[in-house]
Design a protein around this motif. Structure first.
Motif, PDB file in Angstrom:
ATOM      1  N   LYS A  31       0.829  -1.207   0.000  1.00  0.00           N
ATOM      2  CA  LYS A  31       0.000   0.000   0.000  1.00  0.00           C
ATOM      3  C   LYS A  31       0.864   1.258   0.000  1.00  0.00           C
ATOM      4  O   LYS A  31       1.805   1.381   0.773  1.00  0.00           O
ATOM      5  N   GLY A  32       0.530   2.170  -0.893  1.00  0.00           N
ATOM      6  CA  GLY A  32       1.222   3.450  -0.934  1.00  0.00           C
ATOM      7  C   GLY A  32       2.550   3.449  -1.668  1.00  0.00           C
ATOM      8  O   GLY A  32       3.248   4.456  -1.663  1.00  0.00           O
ATOM      9  N   MET A  33       2.890   2.353  -2.312  1.00  0.00           N
ATOM     10  CA  MET A  33       4.160   2.306  -3.036  1.00  0.00           C
ATOM     11  C   MET A  33       4.105   3.234  -4.244  1.00  0.00           C
ATOM     12  O   MET A  33       3.060   3.390  -4.862  1.00  0.00           O
ATOM     13  N   PRO A  34       5.256   3.831  -4.578  1.00  0.00           N
ATOM     14  CA  PRO A  34       5.309   4.678  -5.777  1.00  0.00           C
ATOM     15  C   PRO A  34       4.929   3.882  -7.025  1.00  0.00           C
ATOM     16  O   PRO A  34       5.190   2.683  -7.105  1.00  0.00           O
ATOM     17  N   LEU A  81       8.734   4.198   7.065  1.00  0.00           N
ATOM     18  CA  LEU A  81       8.653   3.658   5.705  1.00  0.00           C
ATOM     19  C   LEU A  81       7.491   4.298   4.939  1.00  0.00           C
ATOM     20  O   LEU A  81       7.645   4.649   3.762  1.00  0.00           O
ATOM     21  N   ASN A  82       6.362   4.484   5.593  1.00  0.00           N
ATOM     22  CA  ASN A  82       5.217   5.106   4.926  1.00  0.00           C
ATOM     23  C   ASN A  82       5.504   6.549   4.542  1.00  0.00           C
ATOM     24  O   ASN A  82       5.065   7.014   3.481  1.00  0.00           O
ATOM     25  N   LEU A  83       6.230   7.270   5.382  1.00  0.00           N
ATOM     26  CA  LEU A  83       6.618   8.646   5.035  1.00  0.00           C
ATOM     27  C   LEU A  83       7.512   8.652   3.797  1.00  0.00           C
ATOM     28  O   LEU A  83       7.364   9.493   2.908  1.00  0.00           O
ATOM     29  N   LYS A  84       8.440   7.696   3.732  1.00  0.00           N
ATOM     30  CA  LYS A  84       9.335   7.600   2.576  1.00  0.00           C
ATOM     31  C   LYS A  84       8.545   7.229   1.325  1.00  0.00           C
ATOM     32  O   LYS A  84       8.787   7.773   0.241  1.00  0.00           O
ATOM     33  N   LYS A  85       7.591   6.311   1.450  1.00  0.00           N
ATOM     34  CA  LYS A  85       6.738   5.943   0.321  1.00  0.00           C
ATOM     35  C   LYS A  85       6.014   7.171  -0.222  1.00  0.00           C
ATOM     36  O   LYS A  85       5.965   7.392  -1.440  1.00  0.00           O
ATOM     37  N   ALA A  86       5.436   7.957   0.684  1.00  0.00           N
ATOM     38  CA  ALA A  86       4.683   9.147   0.276  1.00  0.00           C
ATOM     39  C   ALA A  86       5.586  10.171  -0.393  1.00  0.00           C
ATOM     40  O   ALA A  86       5.237  10.752  -1.426  1.00  0.00           O
ATOM     41  N   GLU A  87       6.757  10.380   0.182  1.00  0.00           N
ATOM     42  CA  GLU A  87       7.717  11.345  -0.373  1.00  0.00           C
ATOM     43  C   GLU A  87       8.155  10.941  -1.777  1.00  0.00           C
ATOM     44  O   GLU A  87       8.143  11.755  -2.705  1.00  0.00           O
ATOM     45  N   ILE A  88       8.518   9.686  -1.933  1.00  0.00           N
ATOM     46  CA  ILE A  88       8.996   9.217  -3.233  1.00  0.00           C
ATOM     47  C   ILE A  88       7.849   9.149  -4.239  1.00  0.00           C
ATOM     48  O   ILE A  88       8.037   9.474  -5.416  1.00  0.00           O
ATOM     49  N   TYR A 120      14.308   9.058 -12.239  1.00  0.00           N
ATOM     50  CA  TYR A 120      13.414   7.988 -11.809  1.00  0.00           C
ATOM     51  C   TYR A 120      14.227   6.844 -11.187  1.00  0.00           C
ATOM     52  O   TYR A 120      13.837   6.283 -10.173  1.00  0.00           O
ATOM     53  N   GLY A 121      15.352   6.517 -11.792  1.00  0.00           N
ATOM     54  CA  GLY A 121      16.210   5.471 -11.251  1.00  0.00           C
ATOM     55  C   GLY A 121      16.691   5.804  -9.842  1.00  0.00           C
ATOM     56  O   GLY A 121      16.768   4.928  -8.975  1.00  0.00           O
ATOM     57  N   LEU A 122      16.985   7.059  -9.598  1.00  0.00           N
ATOM     58  CA  LEU A 122      17.393   7.479  -8.255  1.00  0.00           C
ATOM     59  C   LEU A 122      16.256   7.309  -7.252  1.00  0.00           C
ATOM     60  O   LEU A 122      16.467   6.894  -6.112  1.00  0.00           O
ATOM     61  N   TYR A 123      15.028   7.621  -7.681  1.00  0.00           N
ATOM     62  CA  TYR A 123      13.882   7.446  -6.784  1.00  0.00           C
ATOM     63  C   TYR A 123      13.681   5.973  -6.443  1.00  0.00           C
ATOM     64  O   TYR A 123      13.400   5.612  -5.303  1.00  0.00           O
ATOM     65  N   GLU A 124      13.835   5.115  -7.450  1.00  0.00           N
ATOM     66  CA  GLU A 124      13.682   3.682  -7.203  1.00  0.00           C
ATOM     67  C   GLU A 124      14.768   3.175  -6.258  1.00  0.00           C
ATOM     68  O   GLU A 124      14.500   2.384  -5.355  1.00  0.00           O
ATOM     69  N   CYS A 125      15.984   3.657  -6.431  1.00  0.00           N
ATOM     70  CA  CYS A 125      17.088   3.275  -5.551  1.00  0.00           C
ATOM     71  C   CYS A 125      16.821   3.745  -4.119  1.00  0.00           C
ATOM     72  O   CYS A 125      17.046   3.005  -3.162  1.00  0.00           O
ATOM     73  N   ARG A 128      14.195   1.493  -2.626  1.00  0.00           N
ATOM     74  CA  ARG A 128      14.739   0.173  -2.280  1.00  0.00           C
ATOM     75  C   ARG A 128      15.547   0.244  -0.995  1.00  0.00           C
ATOM     76  O   ARG A 128      15.434  -0.626  -0.130  1.00  0.00           O
ATOM     77  N   THR A 129      16.344   1.272  -0.850  1.00  0.00           N
ATOM     78  CA  THR A 129      17.128   1.434   0.368  1.00  0.00           C
ATOM     79  C   THR A 129      16.217   1.561   1.580  1.00  0.00           C
ATOM     80  O   THR A 129      16.463   0.924   2.620  1.00  0.00           O
ATOM     81  N   ALA A 130      15.159   2.338   1.470  1.00  0.00           N
ATOM     82  CA  ALA A 130      14.211   2.506   2.583  1.00  0.00           C
ATOM     83  C   ALA A 130      13.555   1.173   2.947  1.00  0.00           C
ATOM     84  O   ALA A 130      13.399   0.852   4.138  1.00  0.00           O
TER      85      ALA A 130
END
Length: 159
Positions: A31-34, A81-88, A120-125, A128-130
């Motif tokens: 839920k909430g994944m980019p 993690l949810n905050l990071k999902k929302a940000e990304i 976009y690749g940076l956002y995915e990276c 993944r780190t989060a």
């Protein structure tokens, strides 16, 4: 060489749009994944080595008999993690809108396509780190017995 870069960027962009068009996963962890990102694929290296996703652990909190301290720590991990999902997710959405505008106005050029494709690749990276950090922190919260129990519960759910 210029046309090769353009084709690479357009392929990446097309894959992003195709992935974004797939049906959304309705599980708590996803839920909430980019758009275009799959939490299970991003976490696979961790989950395959007994580092569970925090949302999935919380799903089984009663069966795992998590203590109040464990629940508090798990809640903090999930919140982060949810905050990071929302940000990304917000960043990915803005990136996609910019790409759409470039194409709609016929201003797409190799240089800006490379820039936004790489972005976009940076956002995915970053996502993944989060996810991997969240899995690592989750494994530290659980006892070895709870991790074994969690994996057994998941195995039984898959059958």
């Amino acid at each position: 060489m210029g046309i090769f870069k353009l084709i690479s960027v357009l392929t990446l962009w097309s894959c992003t749009l195709i992935a974004a068009a797939q049906p959304a996963d309705t599980t708590a962890a996803a839920k909430g994944m980019p758009a275009g990102m799959d939490i299970y694929k991003l976490a696979k290296v961790a989950t395959g080595q007994h580092y569970p996703l925090p949302g999935e652990v919380m799903f089984y909190q009663k069966q795992l008999t998590l203590t109040a301290a464990q629940l508090s720590r798990m809640t903090a991990i999930i919140k982060t993690l949810n905050l990071k999902k929302a940000e990304i997710s917000q960043s990915v959405t803005l990136n996609e809108r910019t790409l759409q505008k470039l194409f709609a106005t016929r201003k797409a050029q190799e240089s800006n396509l490379i820039f936004y494709g790489n972005r976009y690749g940076l956002y995915e990276c970053e996502m993944r780190t989060a996810v991997l950090v969240a899995c690592t922190l989750t494994a530290r919260v659980l006892t070895p017995l709870q991790i074994n129990r969690f994996e057994q519960l998941q195995k039984n759910a898959d059958e």
